[in-house]
Motif scaffolding. Structure first.
Motif, short mmCIF file in Angstrom:
data_model
loop_
_atom_site.label_atom_id
_atom_site.label_comp_id
_atom_site.label_asym_id
_atom_site.label_seq_id
_atom_site.Cartn_x
_atom_site.Cartn_y
_atom_site.Cartn_z
N LEU A 1 33.91 25.93 25.58
CA LEU A 1 33.77 25.80 24.12
C LEU A 1 32.62 26.67 23.63
O LEU A 1 32.73 27.36 22.61
N ILE B 1 39.15 27.74 14.55
CA ILE B 1 40.11 26.71 14.13
C ILE B 1 41.15 26.49 15.22
O ILE B 1 41.47 25.34 15.56
N GLY C 1 39.10 24.42 17.83
CA GLY C 1 39.43 23.19 17.12
C GLY C 1 40.71 22.53 17.56
O GLY C 1 40.92 21.35 17.28
N VAL D 1 40.58 20.98 22.20
CA VAL D 1 40.63 19.53 22.02
C VAL D 1 41.65 18.93 22.97
O VAL D 1 41.43 17.87 23.58
N PHE E 1 41.15 16.25 25.82
CA PHE E 1 42.06 15.11 25.87
C PHE E 1 42.58 14.90 27.28
O PHE E 1 42.45 13.83 27.87
N SER F 1 37.39 21.01 11.88
CA SER F 1 38.18 20.91 13.11
C SER F 1 37.27 20.69 14.32
O SER F 1 37.73 20.19 15.34
N ILE G 1 35.92 16.68 15.74
CA ILE G 1 36.57 15.84 16.74
C ILE G 1 35.82 15.80 18.07
O ILE G 1 35.89 14.82 18.80
N TYR G 2 35.06 16.87 18.38
CA TYR G 2 34.35 16.87 19.66
C TYR G 2 33.33 15.75 19.74
O TYR G 2 33.16 15.13 20.79
N LEU H 1 36.98 5.06 25.57
CA LEU H 1 37.94 6.08 25.96
C LEU H 1 39.22 5.96 25.14
O LEU H 1 39.77 6.96 24.68
N MET I 1 40.79 8.83 22.77
CA MET I 1 42.16 9.34 22.89
C MET I 1 42.87 9.27 21.55
O MET I 1 43.54 10.21 21.12
N ALA J 1 44.29 12.56 19.26
CA ALA J 1 45.69 12.71 18.84
C ALA J 1 45.80 12.66 17.31
O ALA J 1 46.48 13.47 16.70
N ILE K 1 44.17 15.87 15.47
CA ILE K 1 44.97 17.09 15.62
C ILE K 1 46.23 17.01 14.77
O ILE K 1 46.60 17.96 14.09
N GLU L 1 45.32 17.33 11.03
CA GLU L 1 44.71 18.60 10.68
C GLU L 1 45.78 19.63 10.33
O GLU L 1 45.59 20.47 9.44
#
Lengths: 165, 327
Positions: free
Chosen positions: A33, A57, A61, A65, A69, B126, B129-130, B145, B149, B153, B156, B159
């Motif tokens: 990142l 983006i 972004g 991600v 995940f 965007s 989210i991190y 966790l 998760m 989801a 994203i 967005e």
């Protein structure tokens, strides 16, 4: 070369090293990142504003991600790998040699000013409008081909998922 | 060099102002929720509970800061910083009014004015989210966790619709610079030309900052406090801060993109109009929280992918046709 570019370049390289040196997968993702964000800074510094923002983006972004995940699900326990695992046995030394050769070439090229002087670009170069005009007028055929490729990939995913159930 | 100093001072003023509004908003939200519930909200700290934010701040500062034994300490400490940084950074490109002239210098009322201003705001949104997903992973707790998760989801998915709906505005304004978008609305606000886009953007905005009815990443009735379960003291307060700053930036973006920005009848100065519109949208956020129940997770995803996204594509095509035919 501006100070911002130097800092961004150093951070990009540091991030790259972090990706392969880190023993915890999530830290590797964080390093990647950092590299992506530094590259975005470099793009913007070169006048490619739109590419830089899209880099953030789309790659930082969205794509990364999904990496976070998946990796945080797979390695939900915070345990570092016990020993450095070599996933590419025998290739590391050649990678090192290639990197050294590339570094020498880059340094020599930089010292000799091998690159031609930057062409004077028009006003608004790299901004959304110029980018869009290049994409949709000059290179529209390539764009359509890329779209077709992506469509094939999407259809492939749907078929693979549908087959399982 | 002078411009750099002006930007630095502007950033400082902006950060102080935003954090003050954040503190005030925690009180206003509790009071309003109280009135919605036929209660009175905080009353014990000063008149009308005015000292409540100060009491909350002292509490957050002096509370023990617990880091779970199994946590990845570096990432655990980093996550709230990412949250607050990205939430603040969005504001660097948001103009709060037309440029003003002070001492013969024209000073824009925003820290930076890049040509792709709206994209910069989207980019920082965007990255938000991190903070959430790393916090959830680094805590090494199942509730955290699960919250992370869900957040990954959900954010994203929504967005996408958010970016798609904003494209309609770009096409109408012919620019990505936020000041140009406001200028393009001097006659008619884009909410009348883009009603569907406005609704999609606002709903996606509520989902992006994970507020009721989309607060599944926190979901206190099932996940304790979701991604922030293991956080305490100031670090927890930083997540709160990021959430409120997120609400403010979504409100500001809606104001600039759809509600004419700082334009309004002349009896109020432009900056005041901007603030009034943002405040009204913040009230809607609180209103939503007091009105709706949390949606179920599968319905949230269905809604995002099967309703919001197709609608935003349709909105895009109709807008493009409209601009091509009459623009």
């Amino acid at each position: 070369m501006s100070a911002v570019a130097v800092v961004a370049a150093v951070l990009a390289v540091a991030g790259g090293v972090g990706v392969i040196a880190s023993r915890r997968p999530v830290r590797s993702v964080l390093s990647l990142l950092l590299t992506l964000l530094s590259l975005a800074v470099l793009f913007i510094g070169l006048g490619a504003e739109f590419i830089g923002l899209i880099q953030i983006i789309v790659y930082a972004g969205a794509v990364m991600v999904l990496f976070v995940f998946v990796i945080s699900l797979l390695s939900a326990k915070n345990e570092p790998l016990e020993r450095p695992v070599s996933l590419l046995p025998g290739q590391e030394r050649w990678g090192g040699v290639a990197a050294a050769v590339l570094a020498v070439l880059l340094i020599v090229a930089g010292l000799r000013h091998a690159y031609p002087a930057a062409r004077s670009v028009f006003d608004g170069y790299g901004a959304v409008r110029a980018f869009g005009e290049a994409l949709f007028y000059e290179h529209v055929f390539v764009l359509q081909l890329a779209a077709l490729l992506l469509m094939v990939a999407v259809v492939g995913v749907v078929i693979l998922i549908a087959r399982r159930s | 060099m002078n411009d750099l100093w002006i930007s630095l001072v502007q950033s400082l003023i902006l950060i102080v102002a935003l954090l003050t509004v954040f503190a005030g908003m925690t009180l206003v939200e509790r009071k309003l929720l109280g009135y919605f519930h036929l209660r009175v909200g905080p009353t014990r700290t000063g008149p009308w509970g005015l000292a409540q934010p100060i009491a909350d701040a002292i509490k957050a500062f002096v509370k023990e800061d617990v880091i779970p034994a199994g946590a990845d300490k570096f990432v655990f400490r980093l996550a709230p910083v990412i949250s607050v940084f990205t939430a603040l950074a969005v504001w660097s490109v948001i103009p709060v009014g037309p440029p003003v002239e002070i001492g013969g210098r024209v000073i824009p009322l925003q820290v930076a004015d890049p040509a792709g201003g709206a994209l910069v705001a989207l980019a920082f949104t965007s990255l938000h989210i991190y903070g959430v997903s790393l916090a959830g992973w680094a805590s090494q707790s199942k509730y955290s966790l699960l919250g992370a998760m869900r957040a990954a989801a959900q954010l994203i998915s929504y967005e996408l619709s958010m970016a798609m709906s904003i494209l309609g505005v770009f096409m109408l304004a012919g620019s990505l610079r936020l000041a140009d978008i406001v200028a393009a609305q001097s006659d008619v606000a884009f909410i009348w030309l883009q009603p569907v886009g406005f609704l999609i953007f606002f709903i996606a905005g509520v989902a992006e900052v994970a507020r009721m009815p989309f607060d599944l990443p926190e979901a206190e009735t099932e996940l304790v406090a979701g991604y922030s379960t293991e956080y305490s003291g100031m670090r927890f307060a930083m997540f709160m801060m990021a959430e409120y700053l997120g609400m403010m930036s979504v409100s500001a973006m809606v104001t600039l993109l759809y509600l004419k920005g700082w334009h309004g009848p002349a009896f109020l100065p432009p900056v005041a109009w901007f603030l009034v519109k943002v405040a009204a949208l913040l009230f809607v956020f609180i209103w939503l929280r007091a009105t709706f129940v949390r949606v179920r997770y599968d319905r949230l995803m269905d809604f995002g992918w099967k309703v919001m996204l197709p609608l935003s594509f349709l909105n895009l095509v109709v807008t493009a046709a409209g601009v091509a035919l009459w623009g």
